[in-house]
Design an enzyme around this catalytic site. Structure first.
Site, PDB file in Angstrom:
ATOM      1  N   LYS A  87     -11.743   2.178   2.945  1.00  0.00           N
ATOM      2  CA  LYS A  87     -11.114   1.654   1.729  1.00  0.00           C
ATOM      3  C   LYS A  87     -10.238   0.444   2.076  1.00  0.00           C
ATOM      4  O   LYS A  87      -9.927   0.211   3.246  1.00  0.00           O
ATOM      5  CB  LYS A  87     -10.270   2.750   1.081  1.00  0.00           C
ATOM      6  CG  LYS A  87      -9.102   3.230   1.948  1.00  0.00           C
ATOM      7  CD  LYS A  87      -8.424   4.453   1.352  1.00  0.00           C
ATOM      8  CE  LYS A  87      -7.309   4.940   2.254  1.00  0.00           C
ATOM      9  NZ  LYS A  87      -6.776   6.244   1.816  1.00  0.00           N
ATOM     10  N   ARG A 101      -0.781  14.813  -6.174  1.00  0.00           N
ATOM     11  CA  ARG A 101      -1.256  13.480  -6.536  1.00  0.00           C
ATOM     12  C   ARG A 101      -2.518  13.715  -7.366  1.00  0.00           C
ATOM     13  O   ARG A 101      -2.421  13.945  -8.547  1.00  0.00           O
ATOM     14  CB  ARG A 101      -1.494  12.681  -5.249  1.00  0.00           C
ATOM     15  CG  ARG A 101      -1.074  11.239  -5.347  1.00  0.00           C
ATOM     16  CD  ARG A 101      -1.098  10.533  -4.022  1.00  0.00           C
ATOM     17  NE  ARG A 101      -2.310  10.791  -3.245  1.00  0.00           N
ATOM     18  CZ  ARG A 101      -2.610  10.186  -2.109  1.00  0.00           C
ATOM     19  NH1 ARG A 101      -1.783   9.276  -1.606  1.00  0.00           N
ATOM     20  NH2 ARG A 101      -3.717  10.459  -1.454  1.00  0.00           N
ATOM     21  N   TYR A 155      16.917 -18.880   7.282  1.00  0.00           N
ATOM     22  CA  TYR A 155      17.540 -18.600   5.985  1.00  0.00           C
ATOM     23  C   TYR A 155      18.671 -17.586   6.151  1.00  0.00           C
ATOM     24  O   TYR A 155      18.509 -16.567   6.819  1.00  0.00           O
ATOM     25  CB  TYR A 155      16.511 -18.025   5.009  1.00  0.00           C
ATOM     26  CG  TYR A 155      15.549 -19.050   4.469  1.00  0.00           C
ATOM     27  CD1 TYR A 155      16.006 -20.094   3.667  1.00  0.00           C
ATOM     28  CD2 TYR A 155      14.195 -18.960   4.755  1.00  0.00           C
ATOM     29  CE1 TYR A 155      15.124 -21.044   3.159  1.00  0.00           C
ATOM     30  CE2 TYR A 155      13.302 -19.900   4.244  1.00  0.00           C
ATOM     31  CZ  TYR A 155      13.774 -20.931   3.447  1.00  0.00           C
ATOM     32  OH  TYR A 155      12.892 -21.854   2.947  1.00  0.00           O
ATOM     33  N   MET A 206       8.451 -17.863   4.717  1.00  0.00           N
ATOM     34  CA  MET A 206       7.122 -17.746   4.127  1.00  0.00           C
ATOM     35  C   MET A 206       6.029 -18.131   5.125  1.00  0.00           C
ATOM     36  O   MET A 206       4.991 -17.469   5.224  1.00  0.00           O
ATOM     37  CB  MET A 206       7.022 -18.623   2.866  1.00  0.00           C
ATOM     38  CG  MET A 206       5.701 -18.451   2.137  1.00  0.00           C
ATOM     39  SD  MET A 206       5.511 -19.510   0.701  1.00  0.00           S
ATOM     40  CE  MET A 206       6.591 -18.722  -0.478  1.00  0.00           C
TER      41      MET A 206
HETATM   42  C1  LIG Z   1      -6.927   7.056   3.049  1.00  0.00           C
HETATM   43  C2  LIG Z   1      -7.422   8.432   3.014  1.00  0.00           C
HETATM   44  C3  LIG Z   1      -7.799   9.069   4.211  1.00  0.00           C
HETATM   45  C4  LIG Z   1      -7.599   8.454   5.575  1.00  0.00           C
HETATM   46  O1  LIG Z   1      -6.248   8.628   5.965  1.00  0.00           O
HETATM   47  P1  LIG Z   1      -5.705   8.141   7.381  1.00  0.00           P
HETATM   48  O2  LIG Z   1      -4.300   8.592   7.407  1.00  0.00           O
HETATM   49  O3  LIG Z   1      -5.806   6.650   7.374  1.00  0.00           O
HETATM   50  O4  LIG Z   1      -6.559   8.751   8.415  1.00  0.00           O
HETATM   51  C5  LIG Z   1      -8.358  10.335   4.110  1.00  0.00           C
HETATM   52  N1  LIG Z   1      -8.503  10.946   2.907  1.00  0.00           N
HETATM   53  C6  LIG Z   1      -8.130  10.367   1.745  1.00  0.00           C
HETATM   54  C7  LIG Z   1      -8.311  11.088   0.456  1.00  0.00           C
HETATM   55  C8  LIG Z   1      -7.570   9.090   1.757  1.00  0.00           C
HETATM   56  O5  LIG Z   1      -7.196   8.521   0.610  1.00  0.00           O
END
Ligand SMILES: *Cc1c(COP(=O)(O)O)cnc(C)c1O
Length: 373
Positions: free
Chosen positions: A50, A145, A266, A314
């Site tokens: 992802k 969640r 800054y 930046m």
């Molecule tokens: C992102 C995600 C993972 C992977 O998690 P990591 O901590 O990066 O290994 C696994 N399961 C779900 C549902 C996720 O959203």
């Protein structure tokens, strides 16, 4: 406004000489995958890609793991389709299922597996004219969640089976696999719900895969460990046998000689305690470097370990050139990973900035040119 598209394509055709670069070592990715695979034992593996493979490039990452991973897990239908179009035939799991009814027939047509986590998705499935034969049922076992309550599992399963969706897997996600609290409470809730269903199970993210062999189930879902990040605040990635995959590097584009009492950047948050030499690096928060990285954040310059000074701007940040009299403009700087400038642990940079390497990798800005090696 005509002309913008032409102007943009003209810019993208020019070779950029601004020295910042990101590179991704696909061999290190494959090494880390092998570590995950070893920990998975008999379980099969979804490589989590992802967020553009945590900023590493979903196409290149998926290609590099194509013959190795049993499948790929991601979020958006459109990215899954783009990967299908790029020739990926492996199973693909949409971790949050679908977001609109019109995607349901697309899942069926392109053999994508959706995680079903709420009633609204069940309704969209029921209304669809074509449905996939396979789905994951996501249970909420305490993270609160996404997911159905375990008590609703029987009814959800029945509904799915009535719709012809019979190839089902049970999944949940841990809130504390990387914390001292651990997973036991959630795991027990999950195992109780799963007992007697005969469904395959899918539970472990990287942290659970590394720390809790009892949570392996039938499918595991490692993400960050593939990219060489440690899921644990207290354990560095190399102690887990993981290799850095992404390197962010740049060069010095300026040098200043400070007198005692002169301030840097800054807000002038760093004051030179005595005469000192500082280097200006072509890398700032618009490149994805964390603005919250304070003075002292690790960096490497021309093979020397060093530290940042003052606020990140930046487009630039400042490094200490103490004990590097030979260093000139053009000297290589490693912000994280393994580069010409030296070696810097992305988790250490993230910790200094009060975040995690996940965020650094994902936040790498599109303006940084990336290459895959
Ligand atoms: C992102 C995600 C993972 C992977 O998690 P990591 O901590 O990066 O290994 C696994 N399961 C779900 C549902 C996720 O959203």
């Amino acid at each position: 406004m005509p002309g913008i598209a032409q102007a943009q394509s003209a810019v993208s055709r020019v070779i950029t000489h601004r020295p910042i670069r990101a590179s991704v070592r696909l061999q290190a990715l494959q090494h880390n995958f092998a570590q995950a695979r070893r920990l998975a034992g008999e379980a099969r593996t979804w490589a989590v890609i992802k967020a553009n493979a945590y900023g590493h490039g979903q196409f290149q990452v998926a290609r590099a793991l194509q013959g190795l991973s049993d499948g790929f897990a991601l979020l958006e239908v459109e990215n899954a389709l783009a990967l299908r179009a790029a020739g990926l035939t492996q199973p693909m799991l949409l971790l949050e299922g679908f977001f609109a009814a019109e995607d349901v027939p697309v899942l069926a047509r392109h053999d994508l597996t959706a995680a079903i986590h709420c009633r609204e998705q069940l309704e969209m499935l029921a209304a669809a004219e074509a449905r996939p034969a396979r789905a994951y049922i996501k249970l909420n076992t305490g993270m609160n969640r996404l997911g159905f309550r375990p008590a609703d599992l029987g009814a959800v399963r029945q509904q799915l089976e009535r719709l012809g969706i019979r190839d089902l897997t049970l999944m949940s996600h841990f809130a504390g696999a990387d914390t001292p609290e651990g997973i036991e409470t959630q795991r027990q809730v999950f195992m109780q719900a799963a007992a007697g269903t005969g469904l395959p199970l899918c539970l472990a993210n990287s942290a659970a895969l590394i720390r809790y062999p009892e949570a392996r189930g039938d499918w595991v879902r490692p993400g960050i460990m593939l990219y060489g990040g440690s899921p644990f605040a207290e354990t560095p990635a190399d102690a887990l046998g993981l290799e850095p995959v992404m390197t962010l590097e740049s060069r010095l584009i300026g040098i200043q000689e400070l007198r005692a009492g002169e301030r840097v950047g800054y807000g002038g948050t760093f004051t030179a305690p005595g005469p000192m030499r500082i280097g200006i690096v072509a890398c700032g928060y618009a490149d994805g470097y964390p603005r919250h990285a304070p003075t002292g954040t690790p960096v490497a310059v021309a093979g020397h370990p060093s530290r940042t000074l003052g606020r990140v701007s930046m487009d630039m940040l400042v490094v200490d050139l103490q004990d590097m009299p030979e260093v000139r403009v053009g000297a290589p700087v490693t912000l994280w990973g393994v580069g010409e400038g030296g070696r810097v642990d992305a988790d250490a940079v993230a910790a200094a900035a009060g975040t995690i390497s996940y965020e650094l990798f994902c936040a790498l800005a599109p303006r940084v040119p990336m290459e895959w090696r």
